[in-house]
Design a protein around this motif. Structure first.
Motif, short mmCIF file in Angstrom:
data_model
loop_
_atom_site.label_atom_id
_atom_site.label_comp_id
_atom_site.label_asym_id
_atom_site.label_seq_id
_atom_site.Cartn_x
_atom_site.Cartn_y
_atom_site.Cartn_z
N ILE A 21 -50.27 54.74 2.93
CA ILE A 21 -50.84 56.02 2.69
C ILE A 21 -50.08 57.09 3.30
O ILE A 21 -49.96 58.27 3.02
CB ILE A 21 -52.37 56.20 2.92
CG1 ILE A 21 -52.96 57.16 2.36
CG2 ILE A 21 -52.55 56.23 4.64
CD1 ILE A 21 -53.03 57.24 0.74
N TYR A 22 -49.55 56.87 4.74
CA TYR A 22 -48.84 57.74 5.30
C TYR A 22 -47.44 57.87 4.74
O TYR A 22 -47.16 59.11 4.48
CB TYR A 22 -48.51 57.12 6.88
CG TYR A 22 -47.62 58.40 7.67
CD1 TYR A 22 -48.26 58.93 8.59
CD2 TYR A 22 -46.31 58.39 7.75
CE1 TYR A 22 -47.60 60.10 9.50
CE2 TYR A 22 -45.60 59.25 8.58
CZ TYR A 22 -46.45 60.22 9.21
OH TYR A 22 -45.57 61.14 10.02
N LYS A 24 -47.04 57.71 1.47
CA LYS A 24 -47.27 58.31 0.33
C LYS A 24 -47.64 59.94 0.45
O LYS A 24 -47.01 60.75 -0.35
CB LYS A 24 -48.66 57.65 -0.33
CG LYS A 24 -49.08 58.30 -1.79
CD LYS A 24 -48.15 57.94 -2.76
CE LYS A 24 -48.79 58.27 -4.09
NZ LYS A 24 -47.82 57.87 -5.12
N LEU A 25 -48.40 60.36 1.58
CA LEU A 25 -48.77 61.67 1.68
C LEU A 25 -47.97 62.65 2.49
O LEU A 25 -47.84 63.77 2.36
CB LEU A 25 -50.12 61.69 2.38
CG LEU A 25 -51.14 60.99 1.57
CD1 LEU A 25 -52.59 60.77 2.18
CD2 LEU A 25 -51.37 61.65 0.01
N LEU A 43 -54.20 65.99 8.77
CA LEU A 43 -54.42 66.39 7.37
C LEU A 43 -55.86 67.34 7.38
O LEU A 43 -56.15 67.86 6.25
CB LEU A 43 -54.49 65.39 6.34
CG LEU A 43 -53.16 64.82 6.33
CD1 LEU A 43 -53.21 63.70 5.44
CD2 LEU A 43 -51.83 65.90 6.05
N LEU A 50 -59.15 59.28 2.76
CA LEU A 50 -57.92 58.84 2.90
C LEU A 50 -58.33 57.22 2.12
O LEU A 50 -57.55 56.80 1.65
CB LEU A 50 -57.24 58.68 4.45
CG LEU A 50 -56.85 59.88 4.65
CD1 LEU A 50 -56.25 59.83 6.22
CD2 LEU A 50 -55.74 60.53 3.95
N LEU A 53 -58.67 57.63 -1.55
CA LEU A 53 -57.23 57.51 -1.99
C LEU A 53 -56.65 56.05 -2.08
O LEU A 53 -56.07 55.80 -3.05
CB LEU A 53 -56.41 58.35 -1.33
CG LEU A 53 -56.24 59.84 -1.84
CD1 LEU A 53 -55.36 60.71 -0.91
CD2 LEU A 53 -55.86 60.20 -3.16
N TYR A 57 -55.39 54.11 -5.46
CA TYR A 57 -53.91 53.48 -5.51
C TYR A 57 -53.99 52.12 -5.84
O TYR A 57 -53.19 51.74 -6.49
CB TYR A 57 -53.06 53.96 -4.45
CG TYR A 57 -52.64 55.49 -4.63
CD1 TYR A 57 -52.16 56.22 -5.74
CD2 TYR A 57 -52.82 56.62 -3.21
CE1 TYR A 57 -51.90 57.63 -5.51
CE2 TYR A 57 -52.54 57.68 -3.51
CZ TYR A 57 -52.12 58.33 -4.54
OH TYR A 57 -52.01 59.62 -4.57
#
Length: 67
Positions: A21-22, A24-25, A43, A50, A53, A57
């Motif tokens: 996720i890091y 990705k974002l 964020l 998170l 998300l 995904y």
């Protein structure tokens, strides 16, 4: 993903989803990462969005970071 990765801020061990996720974002090129709690603080959204998300995904199957 390596099992020996730790959060840049709080030093807790990172799970593969934390790193994914890091990437990705925030940035696909970084090599140091934040855990979900620290990333949520950075964020200004908290941990729960998170996690949602990540689940999105994973279920979509469209992002290679979450396979």
């Amino acid at each position: 993903m390596d099992n020996d990765r730790f959060c840049l801020t709080c030093k807790v061990p990172l799970a593969a989803d934390d790193v994914a996720i890091y990437l990705k974002l925030v940035s696909r090129t970084d090599r140091k990462f934040l855990c979900l709690d620290c990333l949520g603080d950075k964020l200004k959204c908290g941990r729960e969005p998170l996690e949602k998300l990540i689940a999105y995904y994973r279920q979509s199957g469209n992002c290679s970071l979450f396979r």
